[in-house]
Design an enzyme around this catalytic site. Structure first.
Site, PDB file in Angstrom:
ATOM      1  N   LYS A   1      39.342  36.869  32.694  1.00 60.97           N
ATOM      2  CA  LYS A   1      40.074  35.937  32.767  1.00 60.97           C
ATOM      3  C   LYS A   1      38.776  35.317  33.571  1.00 60.97           C
ATOM      4  O   LYS A   1      37.793  36.149  34.029  1.00 60.97           O
ATOM      5  CB  LYS A   1      40.909  36.401  35.083  1.00 60.97           C
ATOM      6  CG  LYS A   1      41.051  34.938  35.233  1.00 60.97           C
ATOM      7  CD  LYS A   1      42.089  35.617  36.336  1.00 60.97           C
ATOM      8  CE  LYS A   1      42.736  34.225  37.077  1.00 60.97           C
ATOM      9  NZ  LYS A   1      43.582  34.625  37.683  1.00 60.97           N
TER      10      LYS A   1
ATOM     11  N   HIS B   1      38.254  41.322  38.268  1.00 59.10           N
ATOM     12  CA  HIS B   1      38.544  40.204  40.084  1.00 59.10           C
ATOM     13  C   HIS B   1      37.311  39.950  39.876  1.00 59.10           C
ATOM     14  O   HIS B   1      36.155  40.103  40.665  1.00 59.10           O
ATOM     15  CB  HIS B   1      39.176  41.024  41.558  1.00 59.10           C
ATOM     16  CG  HIS B   1      40.284  41.285  40.850  1.00 59.10           C
ATOM     17  ND1 HIS B   1      40.909  42.291  41.783  1.00 59.10           N
ATOM     18  CD2 HIS B   1      41.840  41.021  40.381  1.00 59.10           C
ATOM     19  CE1 HIS B   1      42.575  42.116  41.711  1.00 59.10           C
ATOM     20  NE2 HIS B   1      42.973  42.139  40.085  1.00 59.10           N
TER      21      HIS B   1
ATOM     22  N   TYR C   1      45.206  46.307  48.395  1.00 59.17           N
ATOM     23  CA  TYR C   1      45.632  47.421  47.481  1.00 59.17           C
ATOM     24  C   TYR C   1      45.347  48.455  48.377  1.00 59.17           C
ATOM     25  O   TYR C   1      45.830  49.453  48.993  1.00 59.17           O
ATOM     26  CB  TYR C   1      45.353  47.718  46.475  1.00 59.17           C
ATOM     27  CG  TYR C   1      45.863  46.523  44.883  1.00 59.17           C
ATOM     28  CD1 TYR C   1      47.273  46.805  44.362  1.00 59.17           C
ATOM     29  CD2 TYR C   1      44.984  46.104  44.504  1.00 59.17           C
ATOM     30  CE1 TYR C   1      47.181  46.275  43.722  1.00 59.17           C
ATOM     31  CE2 TYR C   1      44.806  45.178  42.897  1.00 59.17           C
ATOM     32  CZ  TYR C   1      45.788  45.495  42.463  1.00 59.17           C
ATOM     33  OH  TYR C   1      46.943  44.474  42.053  1.00 59.17           O
TER      34      TYR C   1
END
Length: 263
Positions: free
Chosen positions: A109, A203, A212
């Site tokens: 990403k 991330h 999480y």
């Protein structure tokens, strides 16, 4: 479609056609329009990410291998790498280092590159799957795509995940990103540091990873066990008796966060 929505959609369509805006350009156009109008998405209410339990994971992998060796290896690789489905379908033979037990995700990403460690068992299975090949898609589809290649699409992987889940008797909604949630939660439960999980998942912002930690049942279970263990309860009872409930609550929090609690 209501008259108002149809009228507005027709007007927008005319603008897009007149300005020669293609599909990929529409997203930034609407984003800019919403910003100019002062429109913002409602605040997202985030709960625990959906995931597979350990029992479901085992049934899921078994069902995948029952469909065939390649299907099983694909599903297991998708699960254990925590890769986004777009990253997974882009994997190539050149991205696999069997010796280093790592998979390189070249375009994560935001176009960022990262290396994902894999277990020795998966490395051996991938080595056998690759054979003498030195380049090309890691997993080759048996079905020829629209442009003649045999690479898997995100949609096909999504369908495969749903079919395997059905075979495994898992009734809740299963989709590729849920496997990513499952792996992140498992790593956290096994004691991996949250910043390392951030790197593993790719991330950019650690707040995306903290969800999480905030919702992991394994962490909650450990804290519950620490506080409710026999000696833990006795100690908290003494603190509350001597110093009151406020200090007792503080002591319970300290006990729950102690990496070496009294057991």
């Amino acid at each position: 479609m209501s008259g108002y929505i149809k009228r507005v959609s027709d007007e927008i369509a005319d603008i897009l056609l007149r300005e020669g805006i293609d599909y990929d350009q529409t997203k930034p156009v609407f984003k800019a329009a919403r910003a100019k109008a002062g429109l913002r998405a409602p605040k997202e209410k985030r709960g625990a990410p959906a995931r597979l339990t350990l029992e479901e994971s085992l049934r899921f992998i078994d069902a995948a291998y029952a469909r065939g060796g390649q299907t099983g290896l694909m599903i297991q690789t998708l699960l254990e790498t925590g890769a986004r489905v777009s990253e997974f379908v882009a994997l190539r033979v050149e991205d696999i280092s069997v010796a280093e037990r790592a998979i390189v995700i070249e375009s994560g990403k935001g176009g960022k590159r990262r290396e994902v460690p894999i277990r020795a068992q998966i490395a051996r299975l991938l080595a056998m799957h690759i054979g003498k090949r030195r380049a090309g898609p890691l997993f080759i589809s048996r079905e020829k795509g629209k442009i003649g290649n045999r690479t898997y699409t995100r949609q096909r992987i999504g369908q495969m995940v749903r079919d395997v889940a059905h075979d495994a008797g898992i009734e809740k909604r299963i989709y590729p990103h849920l496997l990513r949630h499952t792996m992140a939660t498992r790593l956290l439960a096994d004691g991996m540091d949250i910043t390392d999980i951030q790197k593993f998942l790719g991330h950019e912002d650690i707040s995306a990873t903290r969800i999480y930690a905030e919702t992991s049942i394994a962490m909650l279970q450990r804290k519950f066990d620490q506080v409710t263990g026999t000696e833990g309860r006795d100690l908290l009872g003494q603190v509350r008796h001597r110093h009151g409930d406020v200090v007792g609550a503080f002591a319970a929090d300290l006990l729950a966060s102690d990496p070496h609690p009294v057991t």
